[in-house]
Design a protein around this motif. Structure first.
Motif: not given
Length: 322
Positions: A43-48, A86-91, A101-105, A121-125
């Motif tokens: 499982y992964f956590l959501t912002a909530a 993430i700046e590159y991916l967002e642009n 896209y997705e980033v998996i740390v 970063y998860m909470r921000k994006y």
């Protein structure tokens, strides 16, 4: 003369005996592919703060690109890399809204605040763009990359180091290398970032001992496992989803030499591989211990080949994973 012949015969016999012993040890100590997850790793956590199950690499893709970042005790170096990527991916997404896209740390059992940093970063994006997979115990870089890859949604999957040594925008170079391979109907292709073009400069800055270790490792890679790839160890590799599934499902090595086995598997399956020069800068804080890490990698290379030769390891069919 007879005495010299006896010495040569004794040495040959000793070498043959030593080879047989190493062959037996390699076979008996071979571990099987371990794709089992701890319950917490599913499982992964959501912002909530809610838990959601990770998808499977067997599922159809739902993102254009997945970026898998293995991280062990990287709370200090990782933010620079995440900011850049993430700046590159967002642009890129702003210029092309259809690009997703997705980033998996993948926190590889860190003892610091790597997970907490990644969760910021998860909470921000949002968890749709950044997900954190925290492994219950340390598996090694190869194990972390595999677990993240098997949890990804991308049509293309990029593995990238948490130290940000490779300029992230060079993904365009490895993407171009992937396209030039013309994957065909099965869509098997791998594009590897490479530092081989920087080797002369790096040799000039290294001690003679480290240079000897480097060339010795290159020889073992060429002799036992992978031909035609100048730099197997650059942590910037791009896979089609199909190639990732085919190779990572058979991966056994979970430590530093996992890249070599991954490319060995790809060449056994005749998956086309491109090697593309990328910008790379050495970042302080490497987890490699110069002598012992090279020794471990050297032993892994020998054992990779011997274990496949003896049948202790086999290329895996595409079965569902836990």
């Amino acid at each position: 003369m007879d005495f010299l012949c006896e010495i040569v015969q004794a040495l040959v016999a000793l070498a043959a005996f030593g080879f047989i012993v190493v062959l037996i040890v390699a076979h008996l100590t071979a571990g099987m592919v371990n794709l089992t997850r701890h319950e917490k790793e599913k499982y992964f956590l959501t912002a909530a703060g809610e838990k959601e199950p990770f998808p499977s690499l067997h599922d159809p893709h739902s993102r254009e690109l997945s970026v898998v970042i293995p991280a062990y005790n990287e709370e200090l170096r990782m933010p620079v890399m995440l900011d850049e990527s993430i700046e590159y991916l967002e642009n890129r997404q702003k210029k092309n809204p259809s690009f997703t896209y997705e980033v998996i740390v993948v926190d590889d059992g860190s003892k610091d605040k790597t997970t907490e940093v990644a969760l910021r970063y998860m909470r921000k994006y949002s968890a749709e763009k950044v997900r954190v997979l925290t492994l219950v115990k340390n598996r090694g870089k190869g194990g972390a990359v595999r677990m993240g890859t098997l949890s990804s949604r991308g049509k293309l999957i990029l593995m990238a180091d948490a130290d940000g040594a490779t300029k992230f925008s060079d993904i365009e170079k490895v993407e171009a290398g992937l396209k030039e391979l013309n994957p065909g109907p099965e869509n098997f292709a791998i594009s590897c970032g490479s530092r081989a073009h920087l080797e002369k400069e790096s040799v000039a800055q290294r001690s003679m001992f480290r240079t000897f270790l480097m060339y010795g490792f290159h020889f073992l890679v060429w002799f036992f496992c992978v031909r035609g790839i100048g730099d197997t160890q650059c942590g910037f590799k791009l896979f089609t989803r199909e190639a990732a599934l085919k190779t990572f499902s058979s991966l056994h090595v979970e430590r530093w030499a996992f890249d070599v086995e991954l490319l060995y598997i790809a060449q056994c399956f005749k998956i086309p591989i491109a090697e593309v020069a990328v910008n790379w800068t050495e970042i302080e804080g490497s987890k490699l211990v110069p002598f012992w890490s090279w020794l471990q990698m050297g032993m892994d290379l020998i054992f990779i080949r011997l274990r496949y030769i003896t049948g202790a390891w086999k290329l895996q069919p595409l079965n569902k994973t836990d």
